[in-house]
Write an enzyme that holds these catalytic residues in place. Structure first.
Site, PDB file in Angstrom:
ATOM      1  N   CYS A 107       0.808  -1.217   0.000  1.00 50.16           N
ATOM      2  CA  CYS A 107       0.000   0.000   0.000  1.00 50.16           C
ATOM      3  C   CYS A 107       0.841   1.268   0.000  1.00 50.16           C
ATOM      4  O   CYS A 107       0.315   2.365  -0.215  1.00 50.16           O
ATOM      5  CB  CYS A 107      -0.944  -0.004   1.191  1.00 50.16           C
ATOM      6  N   HIS A 259      -3.522   6.652   2.223  1.00 50.24           N
ATOM      7  CA  HIS A 259      -3.915   5.331   1.747  1.00 50.24           C
ATOM      8  C   HIS A 259      -5.319   5.031   2.245  1.00 50.24           C
ATOM      9  O   HIS A 259      -5.652   5.279   3.417  1.00 50.24           O
ATOM     10  CB  HIS A 259      -2.920   4.287   2.262  1.00 50.24           C
ATOM     11  N   ASN A 290     -10.370  -0.768  -0.422  1.00 51.17           N
ATOM     12  CA  ASN A 290      -8.916  -0.658  -0.270  1.00 51.17           C
ATOM     13  C   ASN A 290      -8.270  -1.280  -1.503  1.00 51.17           C
ATOM     14  O   ASN A 290      -8.366  -2.481  -1.724  1.00 51.17           O
ATOM     15  CB  ASN A 290      -8.487  -1.393   0.999  1.00 51.17           C
TER      16      ASN A 290
END
Length: 334
Positions: A107, A259, A290
């Site tokens: 990420c 993020h 996500n």
């Protein structure tokens, strides 16, 4: 200089997720903020999505693929250990013989890529560099496990980095904490998968073969509480380091693009950084889930599309995830 995005056509809502795990739309939204997530159909690859985002970024920047001196792809879901997704992407864009390589920083991969592209342009190695964050996480999840599968989506976001008379990217803050290596990780290795298939084939047991394929194909898991605590208590400090390195304060920002891991993490970081009300916050997670390395450029692309007046302003971006790794910098929005 330009941004691009690719969002797959399949939209999976929480009601569909609840067919796989014992949960509810209310619980998922309360715990994560997610209502829907995009997932790519079987025929759409990581490189396909990266190409879609890259072409929009090139158009936005007003340059052609032939002008690229570097292609960086941040991903953990390219299904080939080698060759890189970046080399294939560079060829598709007509960027040959640009430098091309992948980054495996989960990420945080996009922020790692921006740091690398910044260095390549500053050093004179490349005039223009393409950075793509792209994931097809649906290939590496077990829809029936509930630590991480329901969070994840697919997609790609891209940026063009190029020369400027004034700094448009601050010094990057990059780091890791390998002590928490297993907090977000695959539940098996490809070697385990290979060996399980070999054992099943030796016995010619069809049931055992099916079990091997289902049990040993690597899929993602996470220790949610560990990751949550680490992100909430440590990442705001790292983000502040980026502001300090850039020589600015939160008042100078027009946007904060973290993020897209969890809406509660995002909201807590906003509080800890004491962001003024005028700073717009990327919350793409609500509709996109996500998307790991793709989450920051996707959220930034959406923020600019919906609020074009932010163009030219300063944005703080920070990525953090499996490793555990993190990366952050301040950038000037295209």
């Amino acid at each position: 200089m330009g941004l691009g995005a690719y969002r797959p056509e399949l939209v999976i809502d929480n009601e569909q997720i609840c067919q796989w795990i014992d949960s509810s739309d209310e619980w998922i939204q309360q715990r994560t903020g997610i209502k829907t997530r995009h997932r790519a159909p079987e025929h759409v690859s990581v490189v396909d999505m990266a190409e879609g985002a890259a072409r929009e970024a090139l158009e936005h920047a007003g340059i052609s693929g032939e002008e690229l001196g570097g292609v960086i792809v941040a991903t953990v879901t390219h299904p080939f250990a080698t060759p890189s997704a970046a080399a294939d992407l560079a060829h598709r864009l007509g960027a040959t013989p640009a430098a091309a390589f992948d980054i495996s920083a989960a990420c945080a991969g996009y922020c790692y890529g921006i740091g690398q592209a910044d260095a390549m342009v500053r050093s004179g190695l490349s005039r223009y560099v393409l950075v793509v964050g792209v994931e097809k996480l649906s290939d590496f999840i077990d829809n029936h496990e509930r630590t991480i599968s329901f969070l994840l989506g697919d997609g790609a976001g891209a940026a063009i980095i190029g020369p400027s008379e004034t700094p448009g990217i601050s010094p990057s803050i990059l780091g890791s904490n390998g002590e928490k290596w297993e907090a977000v990780a695959m539940d098996s290795s490809l070697l385990n998968f290979r060996d399980a298939l070999a054992r099943a084939r030796e016995t010619q047991d069809a049931t055992e073969l099916l079990n091997a394929e289902n049990r040993y194909w690597p899929t993602l898991r996470q220790d949610g509480p560990t990751v949550f605590r680490w992100a909430v208590w440590e990442m705001a400090k790292v983000a502040q380091q980026a502001l300090d390195a850039a020589g600015i304060t939160a008042d100078d920002l027009v946007a904060f693009v973290p993020h897209q891991a969890n809406i509660r993490i995002i909201d807590e970081m906003v509080k800890q950084l004491k962001l003024p009300e005028h700073v717009m916050v990327g919350r793409d997670i609500v509709d996109a889930g996500n998307t790991s390395a793709a989450s920051i450029p996707l959220a930034m692309h959406r923020l600019l599309k919906e609020n074009p007046e932010l163009s030219g302003g300063l944005a703080l971006q920070i990525g953090f995830g499996a490793g555990l790794v993190y990366g952050t910098q301040v950038i000037r929005l295209p």
